[in-house]
Design a protein around this motif. Structure first.
Motif, short mmCIF file in Angstrom:
data_model
loop_
_atom_site.label_atom_id
_atom_site.label_comp_id
_atom_site.label_asym_id
_atom_site.label_seq_id
_atom_site.Cartn_x
_atom_site.Cartn_y
_atom_site.Cartn_z
N SER A 253 0.81 -1.22 0.00
CA SER A 253 0.00 0.00 0.00
C SER A 253 0.85 1.26 0.00
O SER A 253 0.32 2.37 -0.08
CB SER A 253 -0.93 0.01 1.23
OG SER A 253 -1.81 -1.08 1.19
N GLY A 254 2.16 1.11 0.10
CA GLY A 254 3.04 2.27 0.13
C GLY A 254 3.02 3.03 -1.19
O GLY A 254 2.85 2.45 -2.26
N GLN A 255 3.20 4.33 -1.10
CA GLN A 255 3.16 5.17 -2.28
C GLN A 255 4.46 5.97 -2.48
O GLN A 255 4.70 6.51 -3.54
CB GLN A 255 1.98 6.16 -2.19
CG GLN A 255 1.62 6.83 -3.50
CD GLN A 255 0.32 7.58 -3.41
OE1 GLN A 255 -0.56 7.26 -2.61
NE2 GLN A 255 0.17 8.61 -4.23
N SER A 256 5.29 6.00 -1.45
CA SER A 256 6.52 6.80 -1.51
C SER A 256 7.74 5.95 -1.82
O SER A 256 8.85 6.47 -1.85
CB SER A 256 6.72 7.56 -0.20
OG SER A 256 6.84 6.66 0.88
N TYR A 257 7.55 4.66 -2.04
CA TYR A 257 8.67 3.78 -2.35
C TYR A 257 8.24 2.76 -3.39
O TYR A 257 7.05 2.59 -3.68
CB TYR A 257 9.18 3.07 -1.08
CG TYR A 257 8.11 2.36 -0.29
CD1 TYR A 257 7.70 1.06 -0.60
CD2 TYR A 257 7.49 2.99 0.80
CE1 TYR A 257 6.72 0.42 0.11
CE2 TYR A 257 6.51 2.34 1.53
CZ TYR A 257 6.12 1.06 1.18
OH TYR A 257 5.14 0.43 1.90
N VAL A 258 9.23 2.08 -3.97
CA VAL A 258 8.98 1.10 -5.03
C VAL A 258 8.30 -0.15 -4.45
O VAL A 258 8.75 -0.68 -3.44
CB VAL A 258 10.30 0.70 -5.72
CG1 VAL A 258 10.07 -0.40 -6.74
CG2 VAL A 258 10.95 1.92 -6.37
N THR A 259 7.22 -0.60 -5.10
CA THR A 259 6.50 -1.78 -4.62
C THR A 259 6.46 -2.91 -5.64
O THR A 259 6.53 -4.09 -5.27
CB THR A 259 5.05 -1.42 -4.24
OG1 THR A 259 4.41 -0.79 -5.37
CG2 THR A 259 5.02 -0.46 -3.05
N ILE A 260 6.36 -2.60 -6.92
CA ILE A 260 6.13 -3.63 -7.93
C ILE A 260 7.26 -4.64 -7.99
O ILE A 260 7.03 -5.84 -8.17
CB ILE A 260 5.91 -2.98 -9.33
CG1 ILE A 260 5.53 -4.04 -10.36
CG2 ILE A 260 7.13 -2.21 -9.77
CD1 ILE A 260 4.20 -4.71 -10.13
N SER A 261 8.51 -4.19 -7.81
CA SER A 261 9.65 -5.11 -7.94
C SER A 261 9.72 -6.11 -6.79
O SER A 261 10.32 -7.17 -6.91
CB SER A 261 10.95 -4.31 -8.00
OG SER A 261 11.09 -3.48 -6.87
N ALA A 262 9.12 -5.76 -5.65
CA ALA A 262 9.14 -6.65 -4.49
C ALA A 262 8.03 -7.69 -4.54
O ALA A 262 8.02 -8.63 -3.74
CB ALA A 262 9.04 -5.84 -3.20
N LEU A 263 7.11 -7.53 -5.47
CA LEU A 263 5.96 -8.44 -5.53
C LEU A 263 6.36 -9.90 -5.73
O LEU A 263 5.96 -10.77 -4.95
CB LEU A 263 5.00 -7.99 -6.63
CG LEU A 263 3.66 -8.72 -6.73
CD1 LEU A 263 2.89 -8.61 -5.43
CD2 LEU A 263 2.83 -8.17 -7.89
N PRO A 264 7.20 -10.23 -6.73
CA PRO A 264 7.56 -11.66 -6.90
C PRO A 264 8.48 -12.21 -5.81
O PRO A 264 8.16 -13.25 -5.21
CB PRO A 264 8.23 -11.68 -8.28
CG PRO A 264 7.89 -10.39 -8.93
CD PRO A 264 7.70 -9.41 -7.83
N PRO A 265 9.62 -11.56 -5.52
CA PRO A 265 10.58 -12.20 -4.61
C PRO A 265 10.22 -12.12 -3.13
O PRO A 265 10.53 -13.03 -2.37
CB PRO A 265 11.88 -11.43 -4.87
CG PRO A 265 11.42 -10.07 -5.27
CD PRO A 265 10.16 -10.28 -6.04
N VAL A 266 9.58 -11.05 -2.73
CA VAL A 266 9.33 -10.83 -1.30
C VAL A 266 7.90 -11.19 -0.91
O VAL A 266 7.67 -11.98 0.01
CB VAL A 266 9.62 -9.36 -0.91
CG1 VAL A 266 9.31 -9.13 0.57
CG2 VAL A 266 11.07 -9.01 -1.21
N ILE A 267 6.95 -10.62 -1.62
CA ILE A 267 5.54 -10.78 -1.22
C ILE A 267 5.02 -12.17 -1.56
O ILE A 267 4.58 -12.93 -0.68
CB ILE A 267 4.67 -9.70 -1.89
CG1 ILE A 267 5.20 -8.29 -1.56
CG2 ILE A 267 3.23 -9.86 -1.42
CD1 ILE A 267 5.30 -8.00 -0.08
N ILE A 268 5.07 -12.54 -2.83
CA ILE A 268 4.47 -13.81 -3.25
C ILE A 268 5.23 -14.99 -2.65
O ILE A 268 4.64 -15.89 -2.03
CB ILE A 268 4.42 -13.92 -4.78
CG1 ILE A 268 3.57 -12.78 -5.35
CG2 ILE A 268 3.86 -15.27 -5.20
CD1 ILE A 268 3.54 -12.72 -6.85
N LYS A 269 6.55 -15.01 -2.84
CA LYS A 269 7.33 -16.12 -2.30
C LYS A 269 7.28 -16.15 -0.78
O LYS A 269 7.23 -17.24 -0.17
CB LYS A 269 8.79 -16.01 -2.78
CG LYS A 269 8.98 -16.23 -4.27
CD LYS A 269 8.57 -17.65 -4.68
CE LYS A 269 8.83 -17.91 -6.14
NZ LYS A 269 8.47 -19.29 -6.55
#
Length: 497
Positions: A253-269
Motif C-alpha cells: 500500500s506504500g506510495q513513496s517507495y517502489v513496490t512492484i519489484s518486491a511483488l515476486p521475490p518478497v511478497i508472493i514467495k
C-alpha cells in the motif's frame, strides 16, 4: 489583503475538505469578523468561482509537469460510491522524476455508470476467497462481528468493557499505547479489517468475556453472544496465519517507495513460505492455509514465472531493482529469459532515445531556419544526431568521412551494459533502489531509462483508494448535492494543489 484572505480561506476549504458553504455559516462569519473587522467575507458563489480558477491554474501546472516526463507514466484506478449513491472512477498517475523520486498526481474523479459492488471489488483478494471456503471460519468471524457490534451499539456494555479493561490493564494494549484499545468492526471490502477485528478481539478476550458475563449486561440464559472456547482458539490461530498477509498488504500500500519489484521475490514467495512452515491446532485454519496457498499459486503464477510473449512487468521490475537483480526466486532458465527480454527492451529503448534526439535536432534546425532572415542554402545532407554528438566531419561532397553508425554496435553496447549490471552484487534489502539508480544512472544509462518506467508501477490501486478517502470527506452529508464536476475539481485540488 482581501484577495490574500480569500485565497487562504479557499486553501483551508481544499486542504481540510470543508464545505464551500462554510463561508455562509454564522459562526464562521463571526470568527472572521473578529479576526479581521474590515474584511468582507466572499459569498459561496464567489468562493466557487475562485475554486474553479484555481483548478484551471493547477490543471495547467500538472499538464506542464507531465509534459516534462520522458519515461512512461503508470496509472491506477478505483471505483467508489458517494453518500448520494453516485458512482465515481478515480484515476491517479505515477512516474519517477529527474531526481529519481516517485511522483503522483490525481488526474480525474469521473462519474461511473457501470454498477459496482463491494463483492465485485473484493472478490479477487486471495485472503477473502480462502476465508470464504471454510464454513467454521465464516461462522467464527460472524460471531466475532456480532460480539463487536453488541459492544458498539450498547452504551452500557461499552462502559462495562472499559471498566474491565482498566481492571485487567488491557485498556491501552501491551505496549502502553496512548489511544484506548476499542473493539474494531471489520469492513466487507477490506479483508485486513477482519484481521484487525480478530487481533483486537483476541487481545481483549478476557475483558470482553468478563463484561459479557456480567448479569447487568447479559441477562441469565442469553449468553449466546459470547464465543465458544473452540471459536476463541480458532481466532487465535487465524490471527497468526493472517499476520503475514497483513504485513504484505501494508507494504504494497506504500506510495513513496517502489513496490512492484518486491511483488515476486518478497511478497508472493514470502506468503507461499508462510503457508507451508507452520501447522496449527485448528483444522479450519490449516484448511485456510492450504486454500490460501492454492489461491496464491493460481492467481500470481504469472508474477513468478516468465511468460513467453507476455509483458512480465513485475519480473522486469525485479531485475531492474538492484536489491533483486539476481532473480534468485526464479529457475535458471527463467532468469536467462528475463535477461534476454531485458536486453531486447534496452535495445529498443536505446533506439527510441536516439530517434527522439534526432527529431529534436531536426526541430531545432527547422526553428533556426524559420528564425533566420538570411536565405538558407539547401542542405545536401542532413546531419544526424550521432554526427552532431560525435563531431563527424564532412567532405566537399557532403558525405561523412567516417562510417555510419551501425545498429549492431548499439546492440553490443547495450548487451554489455546488461551483462555488467546483472553481474554486480545485489544491494541490501533495506536500501533504496531509486537512490541507487540516482547514483549509478550514468554507469547504466540505457537501463536507467527502463528503470524509470518499470519501477514507477504501483503494485496495487491503493493510491486511487486514498483518492476516495479524500472524496468521501468532500461528498459529505452537508454537501451531498455537489455536482460531479465540482467533486472532480475539489478532489483534484486536494491531491495536487
Amino acid at each position: 489583503m482581501s484577495a490574500e484572505l480569500s485565497d487562504s480561506i479557499l486553501k483551508m476549504i481544499i486542504k481540510d475538505m470543508r464545505p464551500i458553504a462554510i463561508v455562509e455559516g454564522q459562526g464562521f462569519r463571526e470568527m472572521i469578523k473578529a479576526f479581521q473587522p474590515g474584511y468582507t467575507l466572499p459569498s459561496r458563489h464567489c468562493i466557487t468561482n475562485l475554486m474553479e480558477k484555481k483548478y484551471e491554474a493547477t490543471l495547467e501546472k500538472v499538464k506542464a509537469e507531465l509534459k516534462k516526463v520522458k519515461s512512461k507514466i503508470t496509472l491506477t484506478t478505483d471505483a467508489w460510491t458517494s453518500i448520494a449513491t453516485e458512482a465515481y472512477l478515480g484515476v491517479t498517475c505515477h512516474f519517477i522524476n529527474q531526481d529519481w523520486e516517485l511522483t503522483s498526481y490525481s488526474l480525474t474523479t469521473m462519474p461511473l455508470e457501470e454498477r459496482h459492488t463491494a463483492e465485485n471489488i473484493a472478490a479477487w483478494l486471495v485472503v477473502n476467497h480462502a476465508l470464504k471456503k471454510d464454513p467454521q471460519i465464516n461462522k467464527a468471524l460472524g460471531a466475532a462481528r456480532s460480539l463487536v457490534e453488541h459492544f458498539r451499539r450498547s452504551e452500557l456494555a461499552s462502559s462495562k468493557l472499559k471498566v474491565k479493561q482498566k481492571q485487567m490493564g488491557t485498556d491501552k494494549g501491551a505496549r502502553g499505547d496512548e489511544k484506548p484499545h476499542k473493539l474494531i468492526q471489520d469492513v466487507a471490502v477490506r479483508w485486513n479489517s477482519s484481521y484487525y477485528m480478530v487481533q483486537r478481539l483476541v487481545e481483549q478476550r478476557w475483558p470482553v468475556t468478563a463484561a459479557i458475563s456480567d448479569p447487568e449486561i447479559t441477562p441469565r440464559g442469553k449468553h449466546y453472544l459470547d464465543l465458544k472456547s473452540d471459536q476463541w482458539a480458532l481466532l487465535e490461530d487465524l490471527e497468526q496465519v493472517l499476520k503475514p498477509f497483513e504485513k504484505a498488504t501494508v507494504f504494497l500500500s506504500g506510495q513513496s517507495y517502489v513496490t512492484i519489484s518486491a511483488l515476486p521475490p518478497v511478497i508472493i514467495k514470502g506468503l507461499q513460505r508462510s503457508t507451508q512452515k507452520t501447522t496449527y491446532e485448528s483444522a479450519p485454519v490449516n484448511s485456510f492455509q492450504r486454500a490460501a496457498a492454492q489461491e496464491i499459486a493460481s492467481r500470481w503464477e504469472g508474477e513468478t514465472t516468465f511468460i513467453e510473449g507476455g509483458r512480465n512487468v513485475s519480473l522486469i521490475a525485479a531485475v531492474l531493482d538492484p536489491r533483486f537483480r539476481k532473480l534468485k526466486f526464479l529457475s535458471s532458465a527463467d532468469v536467462l529469459k528475463v535477461q534476454v527480454k531485458l536486453q531486447s527492451l534496452a535495445v529498443q529503448a536505446k533506439r527510441n532515445e536516439m530517434e527522439q534526439l534526432q527529431q529534436e535536432s531536426v526541430e531545432l534546425l527547422e526553428q533556426d531556419d524559420s528564425d533566420s532572415e538570411q536565405p538558407v542554402p539547401k542542405r545536401r545532407r542532413e546531419m544526424s544526431v550521432l554526427d552532431a554528438l560525435l563531431g563527424s566531419s564532412f567532405d566537399s561532397e557532403g558525405q561523412s568521412n567516417e562510417e555510419d553508425n551501425d545498429p549492431e554496435d548499439d546492440s553490443e553496447m547495450v548487451k554489455s551494459e546488461v551483462l555488467m549490471y546483472c553481474a554486480e552484487q545485489c544491494i541490501a534489502s533495506d536500501k533504496s533502489p531509486l537512490q541507487w539508480w540516482k547514483d549509478n544512472a550514468t554507469r547504466f544509462p540505457t537501463l536507467a531509462i527502463l528503470a524509470r518506467s518499470y519501477l514507477a508501477v504501483s503494485a496495487t490501486s491503493t493510491p486511487s483508494e486514498r483518492l476516495f478517502s479524500a472524496a468521501g470527506n468532500i461528498v459529505s452529508k452537508k454537501r451531498a448535492s455537489l455536482t460531479a464536476e465540482h467533486v472532480d475539481m475539489l478532489t483534484f485540488l486536494h491531491y495536487n494543489a
